[in-house]
Design a protein around this motif. Structure first.
Motif, short mmCIF file in Angstrom:
data_model
loop_
_atom_site.label_atom_id
_atom_site.label_comp_id
_atom_site.label_asym_id
_atom_site.label_seq_id
_atom_site.Cartn_x
_atom_site.Cartn_y
_atom_site.Cartn_z
N ALA A 184 -43.00 -94.80 -52.36
CA ALA A 184 -44.39 -94.31 -52.42
C ALA A 184 -44.51 -93.13 -53.39
N VAL A 185 -43.53 -92.23 -53.35
CA VAL A 185 -43.58 -91.08 -54.26
C VAL A 185 -43.38 -91.55 -55.70
N SER A 186 -42.46 -92.51 -55.90
CA SER A 186 -42.26 -93.06 -57.26
C SER A 186 -43.53 -93.70 -57.78
N GLY A 199 -41.41 -86.79 -45.72
CA GLY A 199 -42.46 -86.65 -46.73
C GLY A 199 -42.34 -85.33 -47.48
N THR A 200 -42.09 -84.27 -46.72
CA THR A 200 -41.95 -82.94 -47.32
C THR A 200 -40.79 -82.96 -48.31
N VAL A 239 -41.31 -82.25 -52.43
CA VAL A 239 -41.00 -80.88 -52.83
C VAL A 239 -40.43 -80.83 -54.26
N GLU A 240 -39.59 -81.79 -54.61
CA GLU A 240 -38.98 -81.75 -55.95
C GLU A 240 -40.03 -81.84 -57.06
N PRO A 241 -40.88 -82.88 -57.06
CA PRO A 241 -41.92 -82.90 -58.10
C PRO A 241 -42.87 -81.70 -58.04
N MET A 242 -43.14 -81.18 -56.84
CA MET A 242 -44.00 -79.99 -56.74
C MET A 242 -43.30 -78.77 -57.34
N ARG A 243 -42.00 -78.64 -57.10
CA ARG A 243 -41.26 -77.49 -57.65
C ARG A 243 -41.30 -77.51 -59.17
N ASN A 264 -40.13 -72.55 -49.91
CA ASN A 264 -40.76 -73.01 -51.15
C ASN A 264 -41.78 -72.04 -51.75
N ALA A 265 -41.91 -70.87 -51.12
CA ALA A 265 -42.90 -69.91 -51.63
C ALA A 265 -42.59 -69.52 -53.07
N GLU A 266 -41.30 -69.33 -53.38
CA GLU A 266 -40.95 -68.89 -54.75
C GLU A 266 -41.28 -69.96 -55.79
N TYR A 267 -41.51 -71.19 -55.33
CA TYR A 267 -41.88 -72.26 -56.28
C TYR A 267 -43.39 -72.50 -56.32
N GLY A 268 -44.13 -71.63 -55.65
CA GLY A 268 -45.59 -71.77 -55.67
C GLY A 268 -46.11 -72.87 -54.75
N ILE A 269 -45.24 -73.34 -53.86
CA ILE A 269 -45.68 -74.40 -52.93
C ILE A 269 -46.07 -73.77 -51.61
N ARG A 270 -47.24 -74.13 -51.12
CA ARG A 270 -47.71 -73.61 -49.83
C ARG A 270 -47.58 -74.71 -48.77
N ALA A 271 -47.31 -74.29 -47.53
CA ALA A 271 -47.26 -75.25 -46.43
C ALA A 271 -47.99 -74.66 -45.24
N ASN A 272 -48.90 -75.43 -44.70
CA ASN A 272 -49.72 -74.94 -43.57
C ASN A 272 -49.92 -76.07 -42.56
N ALA A 273 -50.30 -75.66 -41.35
CA ALA A 273 -50.58 -76.66 -40.31
C ALA A 273 -52.01 -76.52 -39.83
N VAL A 274 -52.63 -77.64 -39.52
CA VAL A 274 -53.88 -77.58 -38.75
C VAL A 274 -53.54 -78.06 -37.35
#
Ligand code: NAD
Length: 249
Positions: free
Chosen positions: A72-74, A120-121, A125-129, A172-182
């Motif tokens: 799916a990611v590919s 999923g995370t 994460v790699e393409p987001m980084r 992942n904060a140093e890579y500019g990636i944010r993670a949050n929960a609802v």
């Protein structure tokens, strides 16, 4: 246009809260990657959004399968070259009290609800980084925070998501990636239809909520939109309650 040009991948997107997000995000100009284990629902939704001028691609994805995530990611990267947002929304519910729970069922609930989000995370994460940005949103539940006379596996699986969220945020904060929960409370969807099928149990569920009613799928989609958009650029590791005040009392 709060999601202009953002590639947003949503799991379990054919369900009630998932499809509310898709319709809302399409209006905000997102490029949607609609994924679900139930192909017919996802394809129908993608067609509907495309007909109305939105941009949606359907990809088959069982979130508990490592190979499905890779594929799916590919497919997403091949089509869009990036992933800006992942919403780990897929989930299954169960109400067996712990005493009557089977080990197999426990494993299945955790495999979909928490391992699915971990897989999923890890996959995005790699393409987001590489892009030095990204937003991952995990859909937990108030059952992660408070006990109940029914269930156990479901609440435990959602509690794991809250920890996954914070670890993802820190790592992942140093890579500019944010993670949050609802953290939704009771939302009127297929998932809880059986729980509220008779007027008495519906009234009981409603009476527990300070706002006096069940939530609607769109009322969960809006907070997710905020976390997906750049409006929440300084928000990471957060838990956003969407529960009508249920856990404030
Ligand atoms: N409805 C509520 O009261 C409520 C409350 C708190 C949290 N939530 C959470 O919100 C999310 C969405 O739930 P909903 O209420 O829209 O329910 P829903 O049943 O309408 O949607 C769930 C979706 O997940 C999909 N799914 C199930 N197993 C999957 C798998 N292995 N791989 C991929 N997709 C799979 C289903 O096909 C379905 O489309 C879930 O994570 C749920 O736990 C719901």
């Amino acid at each position: 246009m709060r999601l202009l040009d953002k590639v947003v991948m949503i799991t379990g997107a054919g369900g009630d809260i998932g499809s509310a997000q898709c319709r809302l995000f399409a209006k905000e100009q997102a490029k949607l990657v609609i994924t679900d284990i139930k192909r017919h629902r996802g394809v129908k939704l993608a067609d509907e959004i495309s007909r109305e001028g939105g941009f949606a691609l359907f990809v088959d994805l069982d979130v508990s399968s490592e190979s499905d995530w890779e594929a799916a990611v590919s497919a997403t990267l091949e089509r869009f070259r990036k992933i800006d947002v992942l919403v780990n929304n897929a989930g299954i519910y169960n109400t067996e009290p712990i005493q009557d729970e089977t080990a197999e069922n426990w494993d299945q609930v955790l495999s979909i609800n928490s391992k699915g989000a971990f897989l999923g995370t890890r996959a995005v994460v790699e393409p987001m980084r590489l892009m030095k940005r990204g937003s991952i949103i995990n859909v937990a539940s108030t059952t992660a925070l408070v006990g109940s006379c029914r269930g156990g596996a479901y609440g435990a699986s959602k509690a794991a998501l809250l920890s996954l969220t914070k670890h993802t945020a820190i790592q992942n904060a140093e890579y500019g990636i944010r993670a949050n929960a609802v953290i939704p409370g009771p939302i009127e969807t297929d998932m809880i239809a059986e729980n509220i099928s008779d007027p008495k149990s519906r009234a009981l569920s409603e009476s527990r909520v300070p706002l006096g009613r069940l939530g609607a799928p769109l009322e969960v989609a809006y907070p997710i939109l905020y976390l997906a958009s750049d409006e929440s650029s300084y928000v990471t590791g957060a838990e956003l309650l969407v529960d009508g005040g249920l856990t404030a009392q």
